[in-house]
Write a protein that holds these residues in place. Structure first.
Motif, PDB file in Angstrom:
ATOM      1  N   ALA A  42     -21.840  20.710  11.721  1.00  0.00           N
ATOM      2  CA  ALA A  42     -21.769  19.251  11.666  1.00  0.00           C
ATOM      3  C   ALA A  42     -22.032  18.695  13.060  1.00  0.00           C
ATOM      4  O   ALA A  42     -21.557  19.246  14.054  1.00  0.00           O
ATOM      5  CB  ALA A  42     -20.400  18.797  11.169  1.00  0.00           C
ATOM      6  N   PHE A  48     -11.989  16.412  12.131  1.00  0.00           N
ATOM      7  CA  PHE A  48     -12.781  16.337  10.906  1.00  0.00           C
ATOM      8  C   PHE A  48     -11.855  16.302   9.696  1.00  0.00           C
ATOM      9  O   PHE A  48     -10.809  16.958   9.690  1.00  0.00           O
ATOM     10  CB  PHE A  48     -13.728  17.536  10.791  1.00  0.00           C
ATOM     11  N   GLU A  49     -12.257  15.541   8.700  1.00  0.00           N
ATOM     12  CA  GLU A  49     -11.547  15.493   7.424  1.00  0.00           C
ATOM     13  C   GLU A  49     -12.501  15.999   6.347  1.00  0.00           C
ATOM     14  O   GLU A  49     -13.562  15.417   6.132  1.00  0.00           O
ATOM     15  CB  GLU A  49     -11.086  14.072   7.107  1.00  0.00           C
ATOM     16  N   ILE A  50     -12.114  17.088   5.681  1.00  0.00           N
ATOM     17  CA  ILE A  50     -12.970  17.715   4.672  1.00  0.00           C
ATOM     18  C   ILE A  50     -12.199  17.804   3.364  1.00  0.00           C
ATOM     19  O   ILE A  50     -11.038  18.220   3.340  1.00  0.00           O
ATOM     20  CB  ILE A  50     -13.421  19.117   5.114  1.00  0.00           C
ATOM     21  N   SER A  67      -7.717  17.812   0.301  1.00  0.00           N
ATOM     22  CA  SER A  67      -8.050  17.946   1.717  1.00  0.00           C
ATOM     23  C   SER A  67      -7.853  19.388   2.169  1.00  0.00           C
ATOM     24  O   SER A  67      -6.871  20.042   1.797  1.00  0.00           O
ATOM     25  CB  SER A  67      -7.173  17.020   2.564  1.00  0.00           C
ATOM     26  N   LEU A  72     -18.088  24.372  11.472  1.00  0.00           N
ATOM     27  CA  LEU A  72     -16.845  24.123  10.741  1.00  0.00           C
ATOM     28  C   LEU A  72     -16.252  25.383  10.122  1.00  0.00           C
ATOM     29  O   LEU A  72     -15.088  25.382   9.721  1.00  0.00           O
ATOM     30  CB  LEU A  72     -17.087  23.081   9.645  1.00  0.00           C
ATOM     31  N   VAL A  83     -14.550  26.714   4.453  1.00  0.00           N
ATOM     32  CA  VAL A  83     -15.758  26.223   3.790  1.00  0.00           C
ATOM     33  C   VAL A  83     -16.719  27.384   3.546  1.00  0.00           C
ATOM     34  O   VAL A  83     -17.938  27.209   3.526  1.00  0.00           O
ATOM     35  CB  VAL A  83     -16.443  25.117   4.616  1.00  0.00           C
ATOM     36  N   PHE A 119     -18.453  19.877  -1.037  1.00  0.00           N
ATOM     37  CA  PHE A 119     -17.510  19.334  -0.066  1.00  0.00           C
ATOM     38  C   PHE A 119     -18.025  17.990   0.465  1.00  0.00           C
ATOM     39  O   PHE A 119     -19.228  17.731   0.459  1.00  0.00           O
ATOM     40  CB  PHE A 119     -17.325  20.303   1.112  1.00  0.00           C
ATOM     41  N   ARG A 120     -17.080  17.181   0.909  1.00  0.00           N
ATOM     42  CA  ARG A 120     -17.434  15.949   1.616  1.00  0.00           C
ATOM     43  C   ARG A 120     -16.691  15.935   2.943  1.00  0.00           C
ATOM     44  O   ARG A 120     -15.542  16.379   3.032  1.00  0.00           O
ATOM     45  CB  ARG A 120     -17.109  14.711   0.789  1.00  0.00           C
ATOM     46  N   CYS A 121     -17.348  15.422   3.958  1.00  0.00           N
ATOM     47  CA  CYS A 121     -16.817  15.537   5.313  1.00  0.00           C
ATOM     48  C   CYS A 121     -17.031  14.235   6.073  1.00  0.00           C
ATOM     49  O   CYS A 121     -18.059  13.567   5.917  1.00  0.00           O
ATOM     50  CB  CYS A 121     -17.511  16.700   6.031  1.00  0.00           C
ATOM     51  N   LYS A 122     -16.056  13.884   6.889  1.00  0.00           N
ATOM     52  CA  LYS A 122     -16.198  12.771   7.822  1.00  0.00           C
ATOM     53  C   LYS A 122     -15.465  13.133   9.103  1.00  0.00           C
ATOM     54  O   LYS A 122     -14.570  13.987   9.107  1.00  0.00           O
ATOM     55  CB  LYS A 122     -15.663  11.468   7.235  1.00  0.00           C
ATOM     56  N   THR A 178     -19.450   9.327   5.673  1.00  0.00           N
ATOM     57  CA  THR A 178     -19.134  10.548   4.924  1.00  0.00           C
ATOM     58  C   THR A 178     -20.419  11.272   4.551  1.00  0.00           C
ATOM     59  O   THR A 178     -21.376  10.649   4.089  1.00  0.00           O
ATOM     60  CB  THR A 178     -18.346  10.211   3.648  1.00  0.00           C
TER      61      THR A 178
END
Length: 298
Positions: A50, A77-79, A86, A112, A118, A124-127, A143
């Motif tokens: 990322a 990071f929030e995944i 989460s 990551l 992962v 997955f979604r990540c921000k 995101t």
């Protein structure tokens, strides 16, 4: 008189807090952050990279660093997985301070897989969360979405000495997308079940199955069709190091193949060495010549 003094003190404190808040909001508004992934689909255990890009429009240089009072990182990071759960960090991520010159951008790339689970198949979604120092506030990037898949395994071979507990397994798998197919290598520690390495060897044409074997020192040799009439020969060590990939064209009346000598060495037979970079440079040179204006003699 005393009430007046207290009133002025309170007014001064409120003014200071208001100025600090406005300054923080100003910096917050003038730092833009975006998140991108190196690609949308990954093979299990390969690096999931990322990249956070920060642009400084504050009109002055900015130094972003961890908060010394809370020891919080300036970047997190929030995944979440496809169920919306989460993912908890597997290990702490520590990032050093970064300076962003006025009007410039910096990019921070992070693998990551070392900090989050992962490596299993799924979506997955990540921000990313960026924390500005000195009360500058926190803000969240866009995101992004990515998926992890196993691919289709086409080969496996164990090497090593079971008595010493150093048995490892090479695994080849093919990952297909609508645009192309890719050939991957996984190296697995049989004792622990841990994937030591996972990386992409290159594009593969699946109409011809890849061929693989190991040599006398347990290096893996893989021969696959990378493009029409172009064969690729990749070599990987038991430590998971990719020794490189060489390319071949078919010899007259023959096709490249893996050949093993009696001493265990592995070579390519039936192929003529081919350098795709040299070919590309030659084509570029010819194209430049063809673009020259025609000369007219009178």
């Amino acid at each position: 008189m005393v009430d007046g003094i207290f009133f002025h003190r309170r007014l001064g404190r409120l003014a200071f807090i208001l100025v600090a808040m406005l300054a923080g909001e100003s910096v917050h508004a003038q730092v833009q952050a975006t998140l991108s992934m190196s690609k949308k689909e990954y093979i299990a255990h390969e690096p999931v990279v990322a990249t956070v890009t920060l642009t400084n429009n504050a009109g002055r240089d900015l130094l972003i660093h961890a908060d010394e009072r809370t020891t919080l990182n300036w970047l997190d990071f929030e995944i979440k997985n496809s169920r919306g759960t989460s993912l908890s960090p597997l290990a702490a991520m520590n990032f050093g301070p970064v300076r962003i010159p006025a009007g410039r951008s910096i990019a921070k790339s992070v693998d990551l897989t070392g900090a989050f689970r992962v490596t299993e198949p799924g979506r997955f979604r990540c921000k990313a969360v960026v924390r500005l120092p000195e009360g500058g506030g926190n803000f969240v990037t866009n995101t992004t979405y990515f998926s992890v898949t196993l691919g289709r395994q086409v080969y496996s071979q164990r090497v090593g000495d079971p008595g010493r507990g150093d048995v490892r397994e090479y695994r080849l798998s093919i990952h297909k997308t609508p645009q192309k197919s890719s050939l991957y290598v996984h190296l697995v520690d049989i004792r622990t079940g841990r994937t030591m390495q996972a990386f992409r060897l290159g594009d593969v044409i699946t109409s011809k199955a890849p061929k693989a074997t190991v040599d006398r020192v347990n290096n893996l040799h893989v021969l696959f069709l990378a493009a029409p009439n172009i064969y690729a020969h990749g070599t990987v060590t038991p430590a998971g190091k990719h020794l490189g990939t060489k390319y071949y064209n078919p010899a007259a009346g023959r096709k490249p193949a893996l050949a093993t000598f009696q001493n265990g060495d592995v070579v390519i037979s039936g192929g003529i060495s081919y350098d795709p970079k040299a070919e590309q440079q030659n084509r570029a040179r010819l194209r430049k010549l063809s673009e020259r204006p025609r000369m007219t003699f009178r």
